[in-house]
Design a protein around this motif. Structure first.
Motif, PDB file in Angstrom:
ATOM      1  N   CYS A  48       0.447  -0.968   0.003  1.00  0.00           N
ATOM      2  CA  CYS A  48       0.122  -0.040   0.286  1.00  0.00           C
ATOM      3  C   CYS A  48       1.051   1.365   0.205  1.00  0.00           C
ATOM      4  CB  CYS A  48      -0.793  -0.125   1.351  1.00  0.00           C
ATOM      5  SG  CYS A  48      -2.001  -1.129   1.348  1.00  0.00           S
ATOM      6  N   TYR A  49       2.090   1.532   1.126  1.00  0.00           N
ATOM      7  CA  TYR A  49       2.464   2.606   1.034  1.00  0.00           C
ATOM      8  C   TYR A  49       3.745   2.658  -0.051  1.00  0.00           C
ATOM      9  CZ  TYR A  49       5.678   5.861   2.584  1.00  0.00           C
ATOM     10  OH  TYR A  49       6.564   7.131   3.037  1.00  0.00           O
ATOM     11  N   GLY A  50       4.098   1.459  -1.020  1.00  0.00           N
ATOM     12  CA  GLY A  50       4.853   1.494  -1.876  1.00  0.00           C
ATOM     13  C   GLY A  50       3.918   2.342  -3.651  1.00  0.00           C
ATOM     14  N   LEU A 114       3.685   1.535  11.062  1.00  0.00           N
ATOM     15  CA  LEU A 114       4.012   2.719  10.952  1.00  0.00           C
ATOM     16  C   LEU A 114       4.556   3.453   9.032  1.00  0.00           C
ATOM     17  CD1 LEU A 114       4.536   4.368  12.820  1.00  0.00           C
ATOM     18  CD2 LEU A 114       6.885   4.308  12.976  1.00  0.00           C
ATOM     19  N   ALA A 115       4.888   2.847   8.784  1.00  0.00           N
ATOM     20  CA  ALA A 115       5.271   3.819   6.980  1.00  0.00           C
ATOM     21  C   ALA A 115       3.725   3.616   6.606  1.00  0.00           C
ATOM     22  CB  ALA A 115       5.909   3.050   6.243  1.00  0.00           C
ATOM     23  N   VAL A 116       2.646   2.248   7.063  1.00  0.00           N
ATOM     24  CA  VAL A 116       1.570   2.742   5.695  1.00  0.00           C
ATOM     25  C   VAL A 116       0.550   3.689   6.505  1.00  0.00           C
ATOM     26  CG1 VAL A 116       0.184   0.797   7.452  1.00  0.00           C
ATOM     27  CG2 VAL A 116      -0.736   1.463   4.561  1.00  0.00           C
ATOM     28  N   ALA A 117       0.583   4.432   8.139  1.00  0.00           N
ATOM     29  CA  ALA A 117       0.202   5.439   8.611  1.00  0.00           C
ATOM     30  C   ALA A 117       0.092   6.534   8.411  1.00  0.00           C
ATOM     31  CB  ALA A 117       0.388   5.133  10.669  1.00  0.00           C
ATOM     32  N   PHE A 118       1.649   6.474   7.674  1.00  0.00           N
ATOM     33  CA  PHE A 118       2.340   7.905   7.172  1.00  0.00           C
ATOM     34  C   PHE A 118       2.063   7.733   5.770  1.00  0.00           C
ATOM     35  CE2 PHE A 118       5.045   7.717  10.336  1.00  0.00           C
ATOM     36  CZ  PHE A 118       5.006   9.325  10.854  1.00  0.00           C
ATOM     37  N   ALA A 119       0.588   7.568   5.105  1.00  0.00           N
ATOM     38  CA  ALA A 119       0.846   7.602   3.815  1.00  0.00           C
ATOM     39  C   ALA A 119      -0.638   8.015   3.312  1.00  0.00           C
ATOM     40  CB  ALA A 119       0.916   5.932   3.185  1.00  0.00           C
ATOM     41  N   PRO A 120      -1.914   8.311   4.186  1.00  0.00           N
ATOM     42  CA  PRO A 120      -1.988   9.506   4.458  1.00  0.00           C
ATOM     43  C   PRO A 120      -1.337  11.479   4.272  1.00  0.00           C
ATOM     44  CG  PRO A 120      -3.367   7.901   5.845  1.00  0.00           C
ATOM     45  CD  PRO A 120      -2.359   7.963   5.506  1.00  0.00           C
ATOM     46  N   ILE A 142      10.311   9.508   6.221  1.00  0.00           N
ATOM     47  CA  ILE A 142       9.643   8.551   6.935  1.00  0.00           C
ATOM     48  C   ILE A 142       9.612   7.007   6.840  1.00  0.00           C
ATOM     49  CG2 ILE A 142       6.949   7.446   5.923  1.00  0.00           C
ATOM     50  CD1 ILE A 142       5.939   9.827   4.940  1.00  0.00           C
ATOM     51  N   LEU A 143      10.375   7.098   5.655  1.00  0.00           N
ATOM     52  CA  LEU A 143      10.947   5.399   5.697  1.00  0.00           C
ATOM     53  C   LEU A 143      12.161   5.246   6.956  1.00  0.00           C
ATOM     54  CD1 LEU A 143      10.830   4.081   2.318  1.00  0.00           C
ATOM     55  CD2 LEU A 143       9.246   3.340   3.786  1.00  0.00           C
ATOM     56  N   THR A 144      12.515   6.233   7.437  1.00  0.00           N
ATOM     57  CA  THR A 144      13.697   6.463   7.904  1.00  0.00           C
ATOM     58  C   THR A 144      13.430   6.316   9.530  1.00  0.00           C
ATOM     59  OG1 THR A 144      15.077   7.180   7.028  1.00  0.00           O
ATOM     60  CG2 THR A 144      15.214   6.961   8.921  1.00  0.00           C
TER      61      THR A 144
END
Length: 335
Positions: A48-50, A114-120, A142-144
């Protein structure tokens, strides 16, 4: 939440019941199912994040990034996991392959969720500020950040295994404290019963004549024992007490020979042990984390593009030139 009643979302159980997760890994209980759930959750979240990353270029790039981002993490894990396992074996740890895999998968699951939570948030800046350099740096940050939080879970889990002696078994087995040796009882004397815990023995009165004749004195309660009672004072009384007048009392805290000292738990406070030295496995874990980071960034550079430069046509892979860190510095300079 009990470890035997898993939550429908594995990330919820990791965040709410992390001690239960660590205990399950320590016990090596049902790790195949746990690792499978974490693997599926991580792959879906990273896909999803990709897709958000590749959406900057085109829908086709979004699809390829959704495939390549989970592949990035899983291939990095496959490359680095044998090193972690062999590090632990060389330095005496007792971790199995399943336990090592489950520990690392906890970190990857936390990172991906946590990364997908930053997706929005990433999608918001994609729509409102479609600048390629800024969007790339934002998502690298975000990924770091997500990876740092996930690695924090990894070090916490390894510390729990260290506390259970799985990383350094020889250091985990503490020496048993020496057992107290009972004091020798003089010949012919029968020790009296020890007063209950918390009760202080009263001073013992020894008559002057009784000291010379070897008669029986007063027991700690202040009551004379019966003939043949086990609570008797030994026949020989030290010379320093033989000259005391009748009714003279022993100083507080002192008893005639043969009487055991009363139990006073406050008299011997627990000894504070020095913290054990960090095992070599924990030190090597931090080295392995750096190795994992270098392998992951180089593999990400090899699998690029993930974002897709809008000035170039779609390509599944780019030619391998330069490196990840030089590209980040160049992007910062061009902002």
């Amino acid at each position: 939440m009990s470890g035997d009643r898993p939550s429908p979302l594995v990330i919820e159980r990791i965040l709410r019941d992390r001690q239960g997760i660590w205990q399950q890994i320590v016990a090596d209980r049902d790790l195949n199912a746990l690792t499978g759930r974490m693997l599926a959750s991580s792959a879906i979240a990273l896909a999803c994040y990709g897709a958000v990353l590749g959406a900057f270029h085109s829908p086709l790039m979004a699809l390829t990034s959704a495939l390549k981002l989970p592949l990035l993490f899983l291939v990095t894990l496959a490359i680095c996991l044998p090193t972690l396992y062999l590090f632990n074996l060389v330095f005496g740890a007792r971790l199995s392959v399943r336990q090592s895999l489950a520990l690392v998968m906890v970190a990857i699951t936390v990172t991906s969720m946590l990364a997908v939570a930053f997706a929005p948030i990433s999608l918001f800046f994609l729509i409102t500020a479609p600048d390629y350099g800024f969007f790339k740096l934002l998502n690298v940050a975000i990924l770091t950040l997500s990876a740092l939080v996930g690695l924090r879970f990894l070090t916490g889990g390894m510390q729990v295994l260290n506390d259970h002696g799985l990383l350094a078994p020889e250091a985990a087995q503490a020496q048993a404290p020496a057992q107290a040796v009972p004091a020798a009882v003089p010949a012919g004397a029968v020790p009296a019963a020890v007063p209950p815990a918390g009760q202080v023995a009263e001073p013992v009165a020894v008559p002057a004549g009784a000291a010379a004749a070897g008669s029986v004195g007063t027991v700690p309660n202040g009551t004379a024992p019966d003939a043949g009672s086990p609570a008797q004072v030994p026949a020989q009384v030290p010379a320093q007490w033989s000259g005391q007048p009748a009714g003279a009392a022993f100083p507080p805290g002192m008893l005639p020979p043969g009487y055991p000292q009363p139990h006073r738990p406050w008299a011997n406070p627990p000894v504070r042990r020095e913290p054990t030295q960090r095992p070599a496995s924990m030190t090597l874990l931090y080295i392995w984390i750096l190795l994992f980071g270098f392998v992951g960034t180089q593999l990400a550079w090899t699998l690029r593009p993930f974002f897709g430069d809008p000035g170039q046509d779609f390509a599944f892979f780019r030619s391998i030139d330069g490196n990840f860190y030089a590209e980040i510095l160049r992007t910062i300079a061009n902002l």
